[in-house]
Design a protein around this motif. Structure first.
Motif, PDB file in Angstrom:
ATOM      1  N   UNK A  98       0.825  -1.211   0.000  1.00  0.00           N
ATOM      2  CA  UNK A  98       0.000   0.000   0.000  1.00  0.00           C
ATOM      3  C   UNK A  98       0.859   1.260   0.000  1.00  0.00           C
ATOM      4  N   UNK A  99       1.917   1.257   0.778  1.00  0.00           N
ATOM      5  CA  UNK A  99       2.819   2.410   0.796  1.00  0.00           C
ATOM      6  C   UNK A  99       3.531   2.568  -0.542  1.00  0.00           C
ATOM      7  N   UNK A 100       3.964   1.457  -1.115  1.00  0.00           N
ATOM      8  CA  UNK A 100       4.701   1.505  -2.370  1.00  0.00           C
ATOM      9  C   UNK A 100       3.859   2.054  -3.520  1.00  0.00           C
ATOM     10  N   UNK A 101       2.598   1.711  -3.553  1.00  0.00           N
ATOM     11  CA  UNK A 101       1.766   2.174  -4.656  1.00  0.00           C
ATOM     12  C   UNK A 101       1.162   3.553  -4.427  1.00  0.00           C
ATOM     13  N   UNK A 102       1.391   4.116  -3.260  1.00  0.00           N
ATOM     14  CA  UNK A 102       0.887   5.451  -2.950  1.00  0.00           C
ATOM     15  C   UNK A 102       1.714   6.522  -3.652  1.00  0.00           C
ATOM     16  N   UNK A 103       1.039   7.574  -4.091  1.00  0.00           N
ATOM     17  CA  UNK A 103       1.740   8.718  -4.675  1.00  0.00           C
ATOM     18  C   UNK A 103       2.523   9.491  -3.623  1.00  0.00           C
ATOM     19  N   UNK A 104       2.076   9.408  -2.372  1.00  0.00           N
ATOM     20  CA  UNK A 104       2.727  10.129  -1.279  1.00  0.00           C
ATOM     21  C   UNK A 104       2.788   9.217  -0.049  1.00  0.00           C
ATOM     22  N   UNK A 105       3.730   8.268  -0.032  1.00  0.00           N
ATOM     23  CA  UNK A 105       3.774   7.287   1.058  1.00  0.00           C
ATOM     24  C   UNK A 105       3.992   7.918   2.431  1.00  0.00           C
ATOM     25  N   UNK A 106       4.744   9.013   2.503  1.00  0.00           N
ATOM     26  CA  UNK A 106       4.971   9.662   3.802  1.00  0.00           C
ATOM     27  C   UNK A 106       3.655  10.195   4.372  1.00  0.00           C
ATOM     28  N   UNK A 107       2.845  10.812   3.515  1.00  0.00           N
ATOM     29  CA  UNK A 107       1.551  11.327   3.963  1.00  0.00           C
ATOM     30  C   UNK A 107       0.621  10.185   4.359  1.00  0.00           C
ATOM     31  N   UNK A 108       0.605   9.124   3.567  1.00  0.00           N
ATOM     32  CA  UNK A 108      -0.230   7.970   3.899  1.00  0.00           C
ATOM     33  C   UNK A 108       0.175   7.383   5.245  1.00  0.00           C
ATOM     34  N   UNK A 109       1.463   7.261   5.495  1.00  0.00           N
ATOM     35  CA  UNK A 109       1.925   6.728   6.771  1.00  0.00           C
ATOM     36  C   UNK A 109       1.545   7.663   7.931  1.00  0.00           C
TER      37      UNK A 109
END
Length: 177
Positions: A9-20
């Motif tokens: 999920x983090x890898x496919x996110x455009x903004x993994x830092x924000x998602x986390x």
């Protein structure tokens, strides 16, 4: 168990830092609503990925409510593995009553037709509850898919692959395709 899913999920996110960061904002409220589990971070990340922050409180509460209803309906089949499906169910436009009715309809339609444990069938019923359309038609497609895959694969049917049936049931193509 959920670490691989979280990484994907983090890898496919455009903004993994924000998602986390949003996931971390949801984790503690979910832990208060449910309890600590290896699946709780996945529930938090699914909500963070699919909901606006303004809805977090409502969705955390609804996730807990849905899990409580599932647990009271089937305590022997409900545990922390259901936290992520509950989070996805909480995102639905359907009411809690509609969701629970659809879960029970799907579970009832499939439990004597598939050679999986009741827990596996209850898990797929969660997925099918949020799919559009008539529950009978969705369940019939799951049965057709299961039959098709059993004919094509020698070792189909341990139970852990049952989510594949739920995913494929949402595909508009006929089961034999």
């Amino acid at each position: 168990t959920a670490q691989h899913l979280l990484v994907v999920l983090l890898d496919r996110s455009d903004d993994p830092e924000d998602l986390l960061e949003r996931t971390m904002r949801l984790y503690d409220p979910l832990k208060k609503e449910l309890y600590t589990s290896q699946y709780l971070p996945l529930a938090a990340m699914l909500l963070a990925e699919h909901a606006e922050p303004a809805r977090y409180d409502e969705l955390v509460s609804r996730t807990g409510r849905i899990w409580e209803r599932m647990y009271h309906a089937h305590p022997w089949m409900s545990d922390s593995v259901d936290f992520a499906p509950c989070a996805m169910l909480a995102l639905s436009e359907q009411t809690d009553d509609e969701l629970m009715d659809r879960i029970e309809q799907c579970f009832g339609a499939l439990k004597n037709q598939l050679s999986y444990t009741n827990s596996h069938i209850y898990s797929i019923a969660h997925m099918l509850a949020v799919m559009p359309g008539d529950t009978d038609a969705v369940c019939e497609k799951v049965l057709a898919l299961n039959d098709t895959l059993k004919k094509q694969m020698n070792s189909w049917s341990s139970g852990h692959e049952i989510p594949v049936l739920g995913i494929l049931a949402n595909d508009p193509r006929p089961a034999d395709e």
